[in-house]
Design a protein around this motif. Sequence first.
Motif, mmCIF file in Angstrom:
data_model
loop_
_atom_site.group_PDB
_atom_site.id
_atom_site.type_symbol
_atom_site.label_atom_id
_atom_site.label_comp_id
_atom_site.label_asym_id
_atom_site.label_seq_id
_atom_site.Cartn_x
_atom_site.Cartn_y
_atom_site.Cartn_z
ATOM 1 N N VAL A 748 0.840 -1.195 0.000
ATOM 2 C CA VAL A 748 0.000 0.000 0.000
ATOM 3 C C VAL A 748 0.874 1.244 0.000
ATOM 4 O O VAL A 748 0.648 2.194 -0.768
ATOM 5 N N ILE A 751 2.450 1.701 -3.357
ATOM 6 C CA ILE A 751 1.516 2.202 -4.368
ATOM 7 C C ILE A 751 1.164 3.651 -4.087
ATOM 8 O O ILE A 751 1.012 4.452 -5.006
ATOM 9 N N PHE A 754 3.936 5.531 -5.483
ATOM 10 C CA PHE A 754 3.846 5.467 -6.942
ATOM 11 C C PHE A 754 2.726 6.385 -7.442
ATOM 12 O O PHE A 754 2.877 7.103 -8.432
ATOM 13 N N ARG A 761 3.325 13.720 -11.984
ATOM 14 C CA ARG A 761 3.684 13.692 -13.392
ATOM 15 C C ARG A 761 2.498 14.151 -14.244
ATOM 16 O O ARG A 761 2.657 14.846 -15.234
ATOM 17 N N PHE B 90 -0.919 10.894 0.023
ATOM 18 C CA PHE B 90 -1.558 10.845 -1.284
ATOM 19 C C PHE B 90 -2.645 11.918 -1.389
ATOM 20 O O PHE B 90 -2.747 12.631 -2.392
ATOM 21 N N LEU C 21 6.868 -2.449 -13.875
ATOM 22 C CA LEU C 21 7.108 -1.078 -13.427
ATOM 23 C C LEU C 21 8.516 -0.639 -13.808
ATOM 24 O O LEU C 21 8.727 0.430 -14.391
ATOM 25 N N GLU C 30 7.861 7.184 -23.838
ATOM 26 C CA GLU C 30 6.666 6.698 -23.156
ATOM 27 C C GLU C 30 6.375 5.275 -23.624
ATOM 28 O O GLU C 30 6.366 5.005 -24.828
ATOM 29 N N ARG C 98 0.167 6.887 -20.656
ATOM 30 C CA ARG C 98 1.346 6.822 -19.783
ATOM 31 C C ARG C 98 1.389 5.462 -19.116
ATOM 32 O O ARG C 98 0.362 4.873 -18.823
ATOM 33 N N PHE C 99 2.593 4.991 -18.892
ATOM 34 C CA PHE C 99 2.719 3.603 -18.434
ATOM 35 C C PHE C 99 2.148 3.382 -17.046
ATOM 36 O O PHE C 99 1.860 2.261 -16.656
ATOM 37 N N GLU C 100 1.956 4.470 -16.278
ATOM 38 C CA GLU C 100 1.411 4.272 -14.931
ATOM 39 C C GLU C 100 0.020 3.650 -14.989
ATOM 40 O O GLU C 100 -0.386 2.940 -14.078
ATOM 41 N N VAL C 103 -0.004 -0.123 -15.050
ATOM 42 C CA VAL C 103 0.593 -0.620 -13.799
ATOM 43 C C VAL C 103 -0.397 -0.443 -12.647
ATOM 44 O O VAL C 103 -0.583 -1.344 -11.820
ATOM 45 N N LEU C 104 -1.062 0.714 -12.619
ATOM 46 C CA LEU C 104 -2.045 0.940 -11.560
ATOM 47 C C LEU C 104 -3.192 -0.054 -11.669
ATOM 48 O O LEU C 104 -3.717 -0.532 -10.663
ATOM 49 N N PHE C 107 -2.046 -3.216 -10.113
ATOM 50 C CA PHE C 107 -2.054 -3.208 -8.651
ATOM 51 C C PHE C 107 -3.478 -3.220 -8.112
ATOM 52 O O PHE C 107 -3.763 -3.840 -7.085
ATOM 53 N N LEU C 130 -5.442 -1.226 -1.039
ATOM 54 C CA LEU C 130 -4.603 -1.447 -2.216
ATOM 55 C C LEU C 130 -5.402 -1.118 -3.472
ATOM 56 O O LEU C 130 -4.925 -0.429 -4.381
ATOM 57 N N LEU C 133 -6.568 2.904 -3.479
ATOM 58 C CA LEU C 133 -5.514 3.861 -3.834
ATOM 59 C C LEU C 133 -5.327 3.902 -5.342
ATOM 60 O O LEU C 133 -5.266 4.979 -5.946
ATOM 61 N N SER C 134 -5.241 2.731 -5.960
ATOM 62 C CA SER C 134 -5.036 2.708 -7.405
ATOM 63 C C SER C 134 -6.221 3.351 -8.115
ATOM 64 O O SER C 134 -6.045 4.097 -9.081
ATOM 65 N N TYR C 136 -8.276 5.657 -6.908
ATOM 66 C CA TYR C 136 -8.261 7.115 -6.729
ATOM 67 C C TYR C 136 -7.415 7.760 -7.813
ATOM 68 O O TYR C 136 -7.762 8.778 -8.383
ATOM 69 N N VAL C 137 -6.260 7.175 -8.087
ATOM 70 C CA VAL C 137 -5.356 7.800 -9.050
ATOM 71 C C VAL C 137 -5.919 7.703 -10.455
ATOM 72 O O VAL C 137 -5.932 8.695 -11.192
ATOM 73 N N PHE C 141 -6.908 10.610 -13.634
ATOM 74 C CA PHE C 141 -5.751 10.411 -14.496
ATOM 75 C C PHE C 141 -5.686 11.422 -15.641
ATOM 76 O O PHE C 141 -4.619 11.671 -16.181
#
Lengths: 771, 147, 474
Positions: A748, A751, A754, A761, B90, C21, C30, C98-100, C103-104, C107, C130, C133-134, C136-137, C141
């Motif tokens: 966690v 991440i 990350f 970014r 975050f 990653l 990219e 973007r590569f994130e 990956v997100l 996860f 876990l 969080l992913s 949320y991002v 994005f």
Amino acid sequence: MSIAPSLALGLPLGLGLAGAIAATMMKRGVAQAGAAVAALAFLLYLLAAPGVTETTDLRFGFWSVPSLGVVGGLRLDGLSLVFVLLITGIGALVLLYASRYLKGDTRLPRLVTLLLIFMVAMLGAVTADDVVTLFVFWELTSLASFFLVAYDHEKPGARKAALQALLVTGGGGLALLAGLILVAMAAGTTSLSGIIAAREAVLAHPAAIPAMLLVVLGCFTKSAQFPFQFWLPNAMAAPTPVSAYLHSATMVKLGIYLLARLNPVYQHEAFWQELLTTAGLLTTAVGAIYALRESDLKRVLAWTTVTALGSLTMLIGLAPALSATAAVTFLLVHALYKAALFLVAGIVDHETGTRDAAALGGLRRAMPLTALAAVLAALSMAGLPPFVGFVAKEIIYEAKLATGGAAGLFASIGFLVNAAMVAIAGLLSWRLFFGPLRPTPATPHDPPKSMLAGPILLAGLGLLAGAAPSLVGAWLVDGAVAAMLGAPAAVPLKLWHGFTPVLALSAATIALGLLLLLAWGRLMPRLRRASAFDRFDTARLYDRALAGLVAWAEGTTRLVQHGSLRGYMQVLLLVAALGPLAVLVARGGLDLPEAAPLDFRALAFLPIALGAIAAAVARGTLAAVMATGLVGFGTALVFLTFGAPDVALTQFTVEVLLIVILATVLIRLPVRARDVRTGRQRTVDAAVAGALGLSVALVLLAVLAAPFDPRLGEWFGAESVPGGHGRNVVNVILVDFRALDTLGEIAVLAIAAFSVIALLRASGRGARVGS
Amino acid sequence: MEIALPLAIGVLVAAAAYLLMARDLPRGLLGFVLLGTAANLTIFAAGRIGTMTPPLVAPGAQALEAGAANPLPQALVLTAIVIGFGLASFALVLLRRAHAEFGSVMSEDMQEAEPPLAAAPPAEPAPTPPPARPRPVPAPAALREVV
Amino acid sequence: MLNWTLALPEIVLGVSGLFILLGGVIPKKESFFPVSMAVIGALILAAVLVLGQGEGTAFLGQYVADNFSRFAKVLILLGAALGLLLALDFNEKAGLGRFEYPVLMLFATLGMMVMVSANDLMSLYIGLELLSLSLYVIAAFDRDNPRSAEAGLKYFVLGALASGLLLYGASLVYGFAGTTNFDRLADALSGDDVGTGVVVGLVFVLAGLAFKVSAVPFHMWTPDVYEGAPTPVTAFFATAPKVAAIALLMHVLIGPFGDLSAQWMQVIWVCSAGSMILGAFAAIGQRNIKRLMAYSSIGHVGYALMGLAVANDTGYRGVLVYMAIYVVMNLGTFAVLIAMRRRGRALEQVEDLAGLGKTDPAMALWMAVFMFSMAGIPPLAGFFGKLYVFLAAVQGGFWTLAVIGIVTSVIASYYYLRIVKVMYFDAAPDGALDARPASLTVVMASTGLLTLLFFLFPAALIGAAQVAVASLAG
């Protein structure tokens, strides 16, 4: 000669589907090919007909879900046979007709595909022997109807009518599903024949009445019974072949079919009888009145169809053998003459460019063959001998007069309605084709053979059947009546009954009908202007209900989903506060933990409480951050005091880090530092917050009052050294016993880091708004 | 202690909730941090408190002596603290990003996702639904044509 | 004791995540496309491993692998892989390449798998964080779209609150039972009187999970987030995480809280009825399709929860069948929505679908299939999904719930059919749609065929669901 059930029952469906698919790819002759497919299916059923009698049927089972007790299959008995012959026979004629009627229309392949899909759906629905298959095909017919009504979709009226029909019949279909599920559960089987066999169980079930009502609701919407009749005339926006096929001969009779199919279960229930006869009688009256108010040929026909459907519903409700025979006979008769009249109306519209009855007349000379078909069909509709319509009308009157107490009411309403039908029949034959020729937008002449074949054949059949009623009875009616009543019971059909009261009634009907016809030119506009009838127009209720629903839904949604984060938060927190308080109240108050005397250690809680209050009321953001830090340190102090030094250390470190980061970032944001809530908002928020705090504290007290099972902690204490080789039990738990959690915790954190990078970014180049 | 700690947690939760409902997001963030702390304290309390002895097995002993603190909640709290920290960091970045996009940290300024036909969403809905204001709601054109 | 091989799919997924990653960070250019491909590969590999996985518990009972988790995980991995496939082209065009992102998603999927297999309240919380969080991002994005930032923020704030509630509820349960392990909890909670704390704790755990499945009254975030997030993200939100959360909900309720079913049945009943009603009514006025799909998904969750409210094996099986069908229909629908681009602009309004029947008959046909299926019209898959939960509700004597379900289905069919009407009967605007990438066609056609032909082979799915339920309840 007879053929295998699989061929007779399966092949027509397969043929229809294959035809539907092939039609999408064909360029020429597509409607003719479709007609051939339907004719072939007709032939197959005809070949199978000898195997279907009053006591025998054909079965073809093909799927089952044993875990649900669902068994599906097809079954052809007397009742189904009447329907499949009508569906395929009229289908073939209508497709042939369409080949000419819509010649040159690029959408013809699509129409043929839809018509064939519809045919398959109808065949499936009337041969299904289980409620699931029945329902699937039932809804498929509604869908096909939706697309067919919206054929001229550039017209808003057509789109509206299509959706209206779909919402009414599709909605009713779902009620039907609910009802069928209930019935099937009560019977313990989904098989229709099984349900009929388990009649007592179905009636004894506690939900028997709601189940019956739901089924009847589905049938009423489909068969346009009052108060759902309004969708049918509007569906006349469809091309004429579609109206002739779906909205007079077949689809609208699906509800009648199911009522007849389930009649053996309910036939002795007074409620069933009353429901069906009342609704049927009302529907005939509404249909007759509205038919006299219209001058558009198709709408006139649609309203007479409503009347006919009402009669059928009423006859099913009139239980005895006589009325069942009457129902089946009338069903056949009506399908023949009404489809013919629709096709005639289509020809007139096609050739003259108008279908306003008031503007038409004297077409006989220009289109003699069309006139012939119209007259033949109209005579059957009016119920004149020797047409089969006469046979049907006689037996319907007989059935009505045999009802006992209410015979007078039934007969007198039936008398008036029938007179109206005679008038309409005259309108469609005499007024249209005889008398002076009136000018029309196009110069009329008889259409080609392919368009004439349908009406002439159908109308001619009416004459033939009237001449030999006993044959029709033996071939078709008897078997269907047996299925409707659960035992062979049909009354023999006769053209001539001798001089009876019924005959006198018939003669009087015709006389009144002719009077009405003579007065039509003056009567129709007056009836149309009479606003009293509009009040009974349930279409308005439908419109208002739909518009109201949309407006209400939008308004409420905006009220609930206001988009304000703060509002959402308040609701969530309030629910979180009141829920537990409600549980506490419901469980009868609160046990308090045994209060150990407070000692100096209680002071450790002071920084938490003070810091929290300070953070809440702090004027500036930075001050609030500092107060938050105070809470963190206070928490560390509590951990330290109560035997958790490791936790205290972690808490302390994390808190320092967090405060530094928070302060650094927040200071850089040029924000208003003060809490901008108004005084009233603060009061409200404080109340919600206070309730939540109280709720949390009380619940926690209740938890701590209960005895605690310490075994797990003790187990860790005992296993730490031998199992984990460590003396700090907390550490051992983290890295050994609960290593998975620790791994997850690291993941966690990783991440989160990350994510932070990804977000930074992302906003690196994106921070162009604002700042 | 069994009464004092729940009361302290109650005060903490109330303060956190009060901050969460604030109209600016930095206060909301602080409320969130406080709520996390309250959750950690709840776990700690749920394992029962009272003793001051840390759960360390004495040198030479094979098992934890009776009267030491319950080790399990401590392990759980450690996990929760770390996760809470990750989330808070975050959230801070998310806040910064939102500020860059909107030029504001007021949650009311972020209602772009609302349907445009909403005339004016109630600016300050009270927790109880406000009395319905009779307002003719025009059906959208697409619907009016259908119904 | 550790049995770590049982967790091999998760371990492999996690480790490949780390390597992917690294592979994404190192190149200067990219590397969205290769990274996405690698992630899809890893997801498929994990799915294969899940299918070949043994049964049992691992990590001292914190982790469980059985037929139930297998069913849910395969569905999740499938949803995630197809969800990423949907994003390939869209993200490149929308500047989100973007590569994130992949990956997100990986996860997030890992988090979902941990959630499904969690056999401990704390592991459950960690898996949830876990995932969250992913999510949320990726909700936030799209850097060019302020609504995306808003979506991320709203989702985070409300989501964090929900996680907080869940953690609070878990600690109350721990405070009563002295353990967080599901199996031991089941023993500890089997008595007659379980105490106020446990009931409240249960309600809070439920609240936290209801938030993730966006069931009423914890649904508020859904429309705003669905509309604000980039469309492939919305597609992902609407599928895999819902399965994970529903599976988790079932696991928690049937396992440790199995003996408290009298309590939680009422809560689920209310959530189910509320979700069905809100989903049906609130979607009526929507003109943004993503927002409409948000309410649609709320409604669908309501139907799925109906099976849970019944609290018997037939009902549970109905939930699993419903979710599987729901994922397939939704992926297909979103494939169509993502393909809706004209001159490079993504189209999101219902009116934008006008004339699709003419301009792109194939796509319109698939969309019609999905809409009819969502409306529950036979013989499409969606009908069977509803049929199984309705049957379960009726058999369990939940008349009211079944009637609410049927009535709301009728109302909801209105807006699904309106979309079909717009596609086929409204006049098309000028300009053809942009060329559709093959990846979308693949998703559309495969999910479309599954939806269309489900009635031919229902036994496969129903059998799998049956087995899964047996291992859950047994």
